[in-house]
Design an enzyme around this catalytic site. Structure first.
Site, PDB file in Angstrom:
ATOM      1  N   LYS A  13      -6.880   3.282  -2.054  1.00  0.00           N
ATOM      2  CA  LYS A  13      -6.153   2.584  -0.982  1.00  0.00           C
ATOM      3  C   LYS A  13      -6.577   3.111   0.387  1.00  0.00           C
ATOM      4  O   LYS A  13      -6.914   2.339   1.282  1.00  0.00           O
ATOM      5  CB  LYS A  13      -4.629   2.773  -1.142  1.00  0.00           C
ATOM      6  CG  LYS A  13      -4.066   2.218  -2.446  1.00  0.00           C
ATOM      7  CD  LYS A  13      -2.562   2.377  -2.530  1.00  0.00           C
ATOM      8  CE  LYS A  13      -2.070   3.819  -2.587  1.00  0.00           C
ATOM      9  NZ  LYS A  13      -2.461   4.563  -3.803  1.00  0.00           N
ATOM     10  N   ARG A  88       6.664   0.521  -2.559  1.00  0.00           N
ATOM     11  CA  ARG A  88       6.394   1.083  -3.882  1.00  0.00           C
ATOM     12  C   ARG A  88       7.541   0.893  -4.841  1.00  0.00           C
ATOM     13  O   ARG A  88       7.542   1.495  -5.923  1.00  0.00           O
ATOM     14  CB  ARG A  88       6.176   2.590  -3.762  1.00  0.00           C
ATOM     15  CG  ARG A  88       4.758   2.926  -3.480  1.00  0.00           C
ATOM     16  CD  ARG A  88       4.611   4.404  -3.578  1.00  0.00           C
ATOM     17  NE  ARG A  88       3.720   4.784  -2.532  1.00  0.00           N
ATOM     18  CZ  ARG A  88       2.728   5.640  -2.697  1.00  0.00           C
ATOM     19  NH1 ARG A  88       2.559   6.250  -3.823  1.00  0.00           N
ATOM     20  NH2 ARG A  88       1.938   5.906  -1.705  1.00  0.00           N
ATOM     21  N   ARG A 123     -11.194  15.105  -5.170  1.00  0.00           N
ATOM     22  CA  ARG A 123     -10.882  14.593  -3.837  1.00  0.00           C
ATOM     23  C   ARG A 123     -10.773  15.720  -2.805  1.00  0.00           C
ATOM     24  O   ARG A 123     -10.236  16.780  -3.070  1.00  0.00           O
ATOM     25  CB  ARG A 123      -9.564  13.818  -3.839  1.00  0.00           C
ATOM     26  CG  ARG A 123      -9.170  13.461  -2.402  1.00  0.00           C
ATOM     27  CD  ARG A 123      -8.223  12.345  -2.310  1.00  0.00           C
ATOM     28  NE  ARG A 123      -6.970  12.590  -2.981  1.00  0.00           N
ATOM     29  CZ  ARG A 123      -5.995  11.696  -2.984  1.00  0.00           C
ATOM     30  NH1 ARG A 123      -6.138  10.540  -2.388  1.00  0.00           N
ATOM     31  NH2 ARG A 123      -4.884  11.977  -3.616  1.00  0.00           N
ATOM     32  N   ARG A 166       2.635  11.253 -10.994  1.00  0.00           N
ATOM     33  CA  ARG A 166       2.442  10.179 -10.004  1.00  0.00           C
ATOM     34  C   ARG A 166       2.019   8.885 -10.694  1.00  0.00           C
ATOM     35  O   ARG A 166       2.456   7.802 -10.319  1.00  0.00           O
ATOM     36  CB  ARG A 166       1.390  10.599  -8.967  1.00  0.00           C
ATOM     37  CG  ARG A 166       1.931  11.634  -7.977  1.00  0.00           C
ATOM     38  CD  ARG A 166       0.826  12.423  -7.300  1.00  0.00           C
ATOM     39  NE  ARG A 166      -0.052  11.605  -6.497  1.00  0.00           N
ATOM     40  CZ  ARG A 166      -1.264  11.997  -6.105  1.00  0.00           C
ATOM     41  NH1 ARG A 166      -1.740  13.191  -6.469  1.00  0.00           N
ATOM     42  NH2 ARG A 166      -1.992  11.215  -5.364  1.00  0.00           N
TER      43      ARG A 166
HETATM   44  P1  AP5 Z   1      -8.207   7.502  -1.950  1.00  0.00           P
HETATM   45  O1  AP5 Z   1      -8.769   6.437  -1.084  1.00  0.00           O
HETATM   46  O2  AP5 Z   1      -7.761   8.765  -1.312  1.00  0.00           O
HETATM   47  O3  AP5 Z   1      -7.048   6.865  -2.859  1.00  0.00           O
HETATM   48  P2  AP5 Z   1      -5.551   6.454  -2.527  1.00  0.00           P
HETATM   49  O4  AP5 Z   1      -5.292   5.215  -3.304  1.00  0.00           O
HETATM   50  O5  AP5 Z   1      -5.304   6.435  -1.059  1.00  0.00           O
HETATM   51  O6  AP5 Z   1      -4.821   7.655  -3.257  1.00  0.00           O
HETATM   52  P3  AP5 Z   1      -3.550   8.502  -2.847  1.00  0.00           P
HETATM   53  O7  AP5 Z   1      -3.556   9.734  -3.713  1.00  0.00           O
HETATM   54  O8  AP5 Z   1      -3.485   8.692  -1.372  1.00  0.00           O
HETATM   55  O9  AP5 Z   1      -2.419   7.578  -3.343  1.00  0.00           O
HETATM   56  P4  AP5 Z   1      -0.983   8.038  -3.681  1.00  0.00           P
HETATM   57  O10 AP5 Z   1      -0.351   6.719  -3.789  1.00  0.00           O
HETATM   58  O11 AP5 Z   1      -0.829   8.907  -4.834  1.00  0.00           O
HETATM   59  O12 AP5 Z   1      -0.613   9.013  -2.471  1.00  0.00           O
HETATM   60  P5  AP5 Z   1       0.142   8.783  -1.097  1.00  0.00           P
HETATM   61  O13 AP5 Z   1      -0.397   9.715  -0.104  1.00  0.00           O
HETATM   62  O14 AP5 Z   1       0.169   7.337  -0.769  1.00  0.00           O
HETATM   63  O15 AP5 Z   1      -9.272   7.810  -3.099  1.00  0.00           O
HETATM   64  C1  AP5 Z   1      -9.017   8.805  -4.076  1.00  0.00           C
HETATM   65  C2  AP5 Z   1     -10.278   9.612  -4.401  1.00  0.00           C
HETATM   66  O16 AP5 Z   1     -11.230   8.780  -5.054  1.00  0.00           O
HETATM   67  C3  AP5 Z   1     -11.016  10.155  -3.164  1.00  0.00           C
HETATM   68  O17 AP5 Z   1     -11.595  11.366  -3.520  1.00  0.00           O
HETATM   69  C4  AP5 Z   1     -12.071   9.098  -2.892  1.00  0.00           C
HETATM   70  O18 AP5 Z   1     -13.185   9.610  -2.192  1.00  0.00           O
HETATM   71  C5  AP5 Z   1     -12.438   8.659  -4.299  1.00  0.00           C
HETATM   72  N1  AP5 Z   1     -12.839   7.267  -4.398  1.00  0.00           N
HETATM   73  C6  AP5 Z   1     -12.328   6.203  -3.704  1.00  0.00           C
HETATM   74  N2  AP5 Z   1     -12.944   5.059  -4.111  1.00  0.00           N
HETATM   75  C7  AP5 Z   1     -13.834   5.426  -5.080  1.00  0.00           C
HETATM   76  C8  AP5 Z   1     -14.749   4.705  -5.909  1.00  0.00           C
HETATM   77  N3  AP5 Z   1     -14.887   3.394  -5.808  1.00  0.00           N
HETATM   78  N4  AP5 Z   1     -15.481   5.403  -6.804  1.00  0.00           N
HETATM   79  C9  AP5 Z   1     -15.349   6.731  -6.926  1.00  0.00           C
HETATM   80  N5  AP5 Z   1     -14.514   7.482  -6.170  1.00  0.00           N
HETATM   81  C10 AP5 Z   1     -13.753   6.828  -5.266  1.00  0.00           C
HETATM   82  O19 AP5 Z   1       1.617   9.236  -1.494  1.00  0.00           O
HETATM   83  C11 AP5 Z   1       1.878  10.592  -1.822  1.00  0.00           C
HETATM   84  C12 AP5 Z   1       3.342  10.786  -2.150  1.00  0.00           C
HETATM   85  O20 AP5 Z   1       4.146  10.410  -1.026  1.00  0.00           O
HETATM   86  C13 AP5 Z   1       3.884   9.926  -3.307  1.00  0.00           C
HETATM   87  O21 AP5 Z   1       3.638  10.536  -4.550  1.00  0.00           O
HETATM   88  C14 AP5 Z   1       5.378   9.859  -2.940  1.00  0.00           C
HETATM   89  O22 AP5 Z   1       6.039  11.037  -3.302  1.00  0.00           O
HETATM   90  C15 AP5 Z   1       5.346   9.775  -1.418  1.00  0.00           C
HETATM   91  N6  AP5 Z   1       5.338   8.389  -0.939  1.00  0.00           N
HETATM   92  C16 AP5 Z   1       4.336   7.764  -0.236  1.00  0.00           C
HETATM   93  N7  AP5 Z   1       4.665   6.482   0.019  1.00  0.00           N
HETATM   94  C17 AP5 Z   1       5.903   6.275  -0.544  1.00  0.00           C
HETATM   95  C18 AP5 Z   1       6.759   5.145  -0.646  1.00  0.00           C
HETATM   96  N8  AP5 Z   1       6.423   3.954  -0.129  1.00  0.00           N
HETATM   97  N9  AP5 Z   1       7.938   5.300  -1.301  1.00  0.00           N
HETATM   98  C19 AP5 Z   1       8.310   6.494  -1.803  1.00  0.00           C
HETATM   99  N10 AP5 Z   1       7.533   7.595  -1.767  1.00  0.00           N
HETATM  100  C20 AP5 Z   1       6.331   7.492  -1.137  1.00  0.00           C
HETATM  101 MG    MG Z   2      -4.050   7.588   0.219  1.00  0.00          MG
END
Ligand code: AP5
Ligand code: MG
Ligand code: ZN
Length: 212
Positions: A13, A88, A123, A166
């Site tokens: 994302k 979410r 990552r 997660r």
């Molecule tokens: P990356 O682009 O970083 O992926 P992402 O989908 O952004 O992953 P996140 O871990 O950020 O998602 P998340 O939903 O768990 O965390 P968030 O911070 O939103 O890519 C991932 C890796 O893969 C990188 O190393 C990248 O380089 C690699 N990659 C990308 N594309 C690739 C490809 N095509 N091939 C190979 N490698 C690739 O949320 C964290 C926490 O915050 C949640 O757990 C929750 O506790 C809280 N939170 C956030 N939003 C909410 C909400 N709306 N409601 C409640 N709690 C929330």
């Molecule tokens: Mg992210």
């Protein structure tokens, strides 16, 4: 264009949000990044959010709904926005509708669980929001951000145990809202496996078709 990016933890994302933001010249907000900044700053919101994030659970709806409500009230998103990681849960999706945040499309980046686990283990992230992978998407200079030159680090919730939680949270609470948007004719599913630039091309093709 007003967009939502959905997908499992590590689906890409954040990676794709940066590409879409550059191409269509619209800002992107990640609720996860906003919460991590709040933790780093030691704010009340950060203190509230930390234990949930460490366990791989959703932070309470009211907290993240408040973040998005404040954001959508700013001038920055007058000409469109990308929501990375919000909504979410069904209550969050309903709250967004109630705010009048007219959504043009919900792009779901679909990646299998076993691929996710491998991605998270390699990552490296930057405080500016950029995200890298030691093998699949390395920065030009090891452990240095291409965009801003800061040192990269590993996220606290990228350990194997928390990643498992997660993923479970995603399947239980977030995946069901795809159907909520599908019923409104807004859902676009994109195969999120393959090279980063191939996935970007798929996302752009899908978005250009809705713009036309
Ligand atoms: P990356 O682009 O970083 O992926 P992402 O989908 O952004 O992953 P996140 O871990 O950020 O998602 P998340 O939903 O768990 O965390 P968030 O911070 O939103 O890519 C991932 C890796 O893969 C990188 O190393 C990248 O380089 C690699 N990659 C990308 N594309 C690739 C490809 N095509 N091939 C190979 N490698 C690739 O949320 C964290 C926490 O915050 C949640 O757990 C929750 O506790 C809280 N939170 C956030 N939003 C909410 C909400 N709306 N409601 C409640 N709690 C929330
Ligand atoms: Mg992210
Ligand atoms: Zn950076």
């Amino acid at each position: 264009m007003n967009l939502i990016l959905m997908g499992a933890p590590g689906a890409g994302k954040g990676t794709q949000a940066v590409k879409i933001s550059e191409k269509f010249n619209i800002p992107t907000i990640s609720t996860g990044d906003t919460l991590r900044r709040a933790i780093a700053d030691g704010t009340e919101m950060g203190l509230k959010a930390k234990s949930y994030m460490d366990e791989g659970k959703l932070v309470p709806d009211a907290v993240v709904i408040g973040i998005i409500k404040d954001y959508l009230a700013t001038d920055a998103c007058k000409n469109g926005f990308i929501l990375d990681g919000f909504p979410r849960s069904l209550p969050q999706a309903e709250a967004l509708d109630a705010m009048g945040g007219n959504i043009d499309a919900v792009v779901s980046i679909d990646v299998a669980d076993d691929v996710i686990v491998e991605r998270m283990s390699g990552r490296r992230v930057c405080a500016c929001g950029a995200s890298y992978h030691v093998r699949h998407n390395p920065p030009a200079v090891a452990d240095v951000c291409d965009k801003c030159g800061s040192a990269l680090y590993t996220r606290a919730d990228d350990n194997a145990e928390t990643v498992k939680n997660r993923l479970q949270t995603y399947h239980d609470l977030t995946e069901p809202i795809a159907e909520y948007y599908n019923a409104k004719g807004k859902l676009i599913r994109v195969d999120g496996q393959g090279a980063v630039e191939d996935i970007t091309a798929r996302v752009f093709a899908a978005l250009e078709s809705i713009e036309a």
